[in-house]
Design an enzyme around this catalytic site. Structure first.
Site, PDB file in Angstrom:
ATOM      1  N   HIS A 172       0.838  -1.189   0.000  1.00  7.88           N
ATOM      2  CA  HIS A 172       0.000   0.000   0.000  1.00  7.88           C
ATOM      3  C   HIS A 172       0.877   1.245   0.000  1.00  7.88           C
ATOM      4  CE1 HIS A 172      -3.798  -2.141   1.721  1.00  7.88           C
ATOM      5  NE2 HIS A 172      -3.319  -2.716   0.644  1.00  7.88           N
ATOM      6  N   GLU A 183       0.849   3.880   1.861  1.00  8.81           N
ATOM      7  CA  GLU A 183       1.322   4.267   3.190  1.00  8.81           C
ATOM      8  C   GLU A 183       2.522   3.434   3.604  1.00  8.81           C
ATOM      9  OE1 GLU A 183      -3.267   3.873   3.618  1.00  8.81           O
ATOM     10  OE2 GLU A 183      -1.708   3.103   2.296  1.00  8.81           O
ATOM     11  N   CYS A 194      -6.099   1.167   5.585  1.00  4.75           N
ATOM     12  CA  CYS A 194      -6.612  -0.112   6.076  1.00  4.75           C
ATOM     13  C   CYS A 194      -6.053  -0.352   7.481  1.00  4.75           C
ATOM     14  CB  CYS A 194      -6.206  -1.244   5.131  1.00  4.75           C
ATOM     15  SG  CYS A 194      -4.426  -1.628   5.163  1.00  4.75           S
ATOM     16  N   CYS A 230      -2.139  -0.862   7.532  1.00  5.88           N
ATOM     17  CA  CYS A 230      -1.400   0.395   7.392  1.00  5.88           C
ATOM     18  C   CYS A 230      -1.565   1.258   8.635  1.00  5.88           C
ATOM     19  CB  CYS A 230      -1.847   1.141   6.135  1.00  5.88           C
ATOM     20  SG  CYS A 230      -1.245   0.363   4.619  1.00  5.88           S
TER      21      CYS A 230
END
Length: 153
Positions: free
Chosen positions: A77, A79, A105, A108
């Site tokens: 992801h 992040e 999410c 993260c």
């Protein structure tokens, strides 16, 4: 008079937040993912100290989805990419703000907490909000700002 000064500071922060979110959206265009492109910036003391977008780990082919159009399990992801990039630098993210185009999410969110990030600003709601709930539980300031109506200049 103090209220006007505070409002001015708030307006200035909102303008900065919107600007950094637009930059994160532009950064998301680097993603090879087809289903969803996500960009992230980590800002500390008004300086961008890291950036990231969703994609495959270094050395993997730049294909994020399988033949059934599902995201491959090893895709990182935005992040996570931004946070791990800091780990390889001389910077640290203590007290920083993370700007990300989609709400984080839960996985993260855990990384954000551990990285010492104190504020998260995002512009798109993800279908699950467990990451946002975890951030709020950890007393991390979370803000949603809709930038879809912003005109690109």
């Amino acid at each position: 008079m103090n209220q006007d000064i505070n409002q001015g500071a708030t307006d200035k922060q909102l303008a900065l937040d919107r600007r950094y979110l637009r930059m994160a959206r532009i950064w998301s265009e680097n993603s090879y993912c087809q289903r969803r492109k996500v960009g992230a910036l980590i800002v500390k003391d008004k300086m961008i100290i890291s950036d990231g977008y969703n994609g495959t780990p270094s050395g993997f082919e730049n294909v994020c989805e399988d033949d059934d159009y599902r995201t491959k399990p090893y895709v990182l992801h935005a992040e996570a990419n931004a946070i791990t990039k800091i780990a390889r630098s001389h910077n640290n993210s203590d007290g920083a703000t993370l700007y990300v185009t989609a709400s984080p999410c839960i996985e993260c969110a855990k990384l954000i907490i551990q990285a010492g990030i104190k504020r998260v600003v995002y512009s798109d709601e993800y279908r699950l909000n467990d990451g946002i709930k975890l951030l709020e539980q950890a007393n991390i300031s979370v803000a949603f700002i809709d930038i879809k109506s912003d005109v690109e200049s």
